[in-house]
Design an enzyme around this catalytic site. Structure first.
Site: not given
Length: 286
Positions: A179, A136-137, A153, A144
């Site tokens: 993500e 997971d980022i 993106d 964002n």
């Protein structure tokens, strides 16, 4: 006349009614006529994106072409349809943004690997089992919010490249959602899977994210779970990886968490395990 009447009735009934006896009763010319009709129907369905129905007609046309022999030039058209169907099937398994495999493929492939574990014909997979990691980022919402969704993106697209970069043969990456990405590592024991994930984490942390924006840095947290060859399900294995991912997040992020098979305690890979406090989650998923 009887052959043509029977074939016409079968065409009205759909491609699945073409059994060997019915096809074998046709003259080559009649088989060519009905092969052409099934090919046309396959074309029409393919144009609508109804690939499964199109392929059913395609299979009937192929069988009829065998009877028709040289009476038709259909095989070239059938080869094209087969290629288009294969391409469409592959596209249906891919995430449109990142081109990684999607959740549908992940669920189907992982379920097949787990259910066929004893019959894979691969001693390494049977012995070492399957590892699944969820990556997971970290703080992706802030990416964002700060830099915009278009840059977000691009981060997702580069993330897939980095996660894919050193995967061994037979392993794959899939976008699990948002993500979050899943890495499936068949035939890898827990120690090797943790090593691969820690290398991916370091590679991502070192990536030149400033190329996208001068102030951008990106890290990931990863949870690794292992099926050692004993029967288990997709939800159970994914659930274990998710629990370990949560531990990596709680421990300060930018870390790889896994459950030590010897002690039963959750640990962090690399130097993070020596520097950080590691909360021990309630073991509910095995």
């Amino acid at each position: 006349m009887g052959d043509v009447t029977t074939a016409a009735a079968m065409l009205r009934g759909g491609p699945d009614v073409w059994n060997d006896a019915a096809i074998g009763s046709l003259a080559p010319a009649a088989a060519a006529v009905h092969a052409a009709r099934h090919t046309a129907e396959a074309e029409a369905l393919a144009a609508q994106g109804l690939w499964e129905q199109a392929y059913t007609h395609l299979r009937a046309a192929v069988r009829l072409h065998h009877v028709a022999g040289s009476a038709t030039t259909g095989p070239d058209e059938l080869d094209r349809l087969r290629r288009e169907h294969a391409e469409a099937r592959e596209q249906s398994r891919r995430d449109s943004l990142t081109a990684s495999y999607n959740r549908r493929y992940l669920d189907e492939r992982l379920a097949a690997l787990l259910s066929d574990l004893a019959d894979l014909g691969d001693d390494t997979v049977r012995t070492d089992g399957i590892c699944v990691a969820l990556a997971d980022i970290d703080h992706f919402k802030q990416v964002n919010d700060t830099y915009g969704h278009l840059l977000g993106d691009r981060v997702l697209q580069r993330m897939v490249v980095e996660l894919d970069a050193a995967l061994p043969e037979g392993a794959f990456c899939a976008r699990y959602g948002g993500e979050e990405f899943a890495l499936v590592l068949p035939g890898r024991d827990l120690a090797e899977a943790v090593r691969l994930c820690e290398a991916a984490r370091e590679r991502i942390a070192r990536h030149p994210w400033h190329e996208l924006h001068p102030d951008l840095t990106v890290t990931v947290s990863i949870g690794v779970a292992h099926s050692d060859g004993r029967p288990t399900g997709v939800e159970r294995l994914i659930g274990a990886a998710d629990a370990h991912l949560y531990t990596a997040k709680q421990s300060g992020r930018n870390a790889v968490a896994y459950r030590d098979g010897r002690t039963g305690r959750v640990r962090l890979a690399g130097g993070a395990g020596r520097r950080r406090s590691i909360p021990q989650p309630v073991r509910t998923t095995g």
